[in-house]
Design a protein around this motif. Sequence first.
Motif, PDB file in Angstrom:
ATOM      1  N   MET A 198      39.922  36.803  40.133  1.00  0.00           N
ATOM      2  CA  MET A 198      38.791  36.800  40.594  1.00  0.00           C
ATOM      3  C   MET A 198      38.444  35.728  40.769  1.00  0.00           C
ATOM      4  O   MET A 198      37.323  35.479  42.160  1.00  0.00           O
ATOM      5  N   TYR A 199      38.571  34.364  40.425  1.00  0.00           N
ATOM      6  CA  TYR A 199      38.036  33.200  40.932  1.00  0.00           C
ATOM      7  C   TYR A 199      39.193  32.957  42.061  1.00  0.00           C
ATOM      8  O   TYR A 199      38.526  32.395  42.933  1.00  0.00           O
ATOM      9  N   PHE A 200      40.371  33.396  41.992  1.00  0.00           N
ATOM     10  CA  PHE A 200      41.249  32.611  42.956  1.00  0.00           C
ATOM     11  C   PHE A 200      41.124  33.467  44.496  1.00  0.00           C
ATOM     12  O   PHE A 200      40.566  32.797  46.414  1.00  0.00           O
ATOM     13  N   ASP A 201      40.728  35.440  43.949  1.00  0.00           N
ATOM     14  CA  ASP A 201      40.527  35.721  45.386  1.00  0.00           C
ATOM     15  C   ASP A 201      39.791  37.096  45.173  1.00  0.00           C
ATOM     16  O   ASP A 201      39.755  37.806  44.572  1.00  0.00           O
ATOM     17  N   THR A 206      37.354  43.029  43.444  1.00  0.00           N
ATOM     18  CA  THR A 206      35.541  42.549  43.294  1.00  0.00           C
ATOM     19  C   THR A 206      34.988  42.841  41.747  1.00  0.00           C
ATOM     20  O   THR A 206      35.709  42.837  40.677  1.00  0.00           O
ATOM     21  N   ALA A 207      33.658  42.723  42.024  1.00  0.00           N
ATOM     22  CA  ALA A 207      33.223  42.367  40.458  1.00  0.00           C
ATOM     23  C   ALA A 207      32.996  43.915  40.250  1.00  0.00           C
ATOM     24  O   ALA A 207      33.224  44.112  38.924  1.00  0.00           O
TER      25      ALA A 207
END
Length: 237
Positions: A198-201, A206-207
């Motif tokens: 999530m942090y990388f891409d 998505t959330a």
Amino acid sequence: MLDAEKSRERLRKSTTVSRRPTARKAAPPVQDRALQTRQDLLDAARRVFARDGFELARLEDIARVAGKTRGALYTHFANKEDLFFALIEEDIARDTEIYVKQLTPESTFEDRVKVISGHLEELLRDRKRMLLYVEFKMYVLRHPTNQKRLAELHAKICREGAARKLDLIPEFSCQTDAERRRTGGNFGATLDGLALNMYFDPEGLTAEDVRRRIQQLVHEQLLRQSIEEEAEALVSK
């Protein structure tokens, strides 16, 4: 003339501000000062770990950010690993209060899924905390001679710290220590993977994807434990 001088002297004395020495504020008890020093060091460790990463963080920098000496730091913590585990204990205590406030013996299965899922989503929004946890695991893997000891210590601290929280969740309250360790491993593995991707891409994960995966994980873990307990009950009959 003499009477006038006496009058002026009385007036001067009556208008002069008393210069009594100001009473010193009592120093806090030694135990309170020690607790405050420890907390200052933990707060500084969070900032330095977030800034420099676990492996590159230096104890002297942590002491300096806290406004303490290295001697004061070593009075409370043996090394960086000791600081890290103290932070975990602090985090677990804070997490437990969330469950204590939101779960009761009357909470339903759906209530528990909602509370646990919401808390895990909140954890993933704490980027500094999640990256510190992942980085510590990477640090341990890069130092295999300490891996078993640190992994065992990590499991012990998490198990003991989370006991009160898990006791509020019927599906987990009767688990053995080994079962709780596996449950923690399942949650930890999923959270670590979700956090990194999530942090990388952010566009690739998505959330909504994260929310759906967490709810699925929590539902599966609670349901699986319920099924296993029912099966054991049938066998025992």
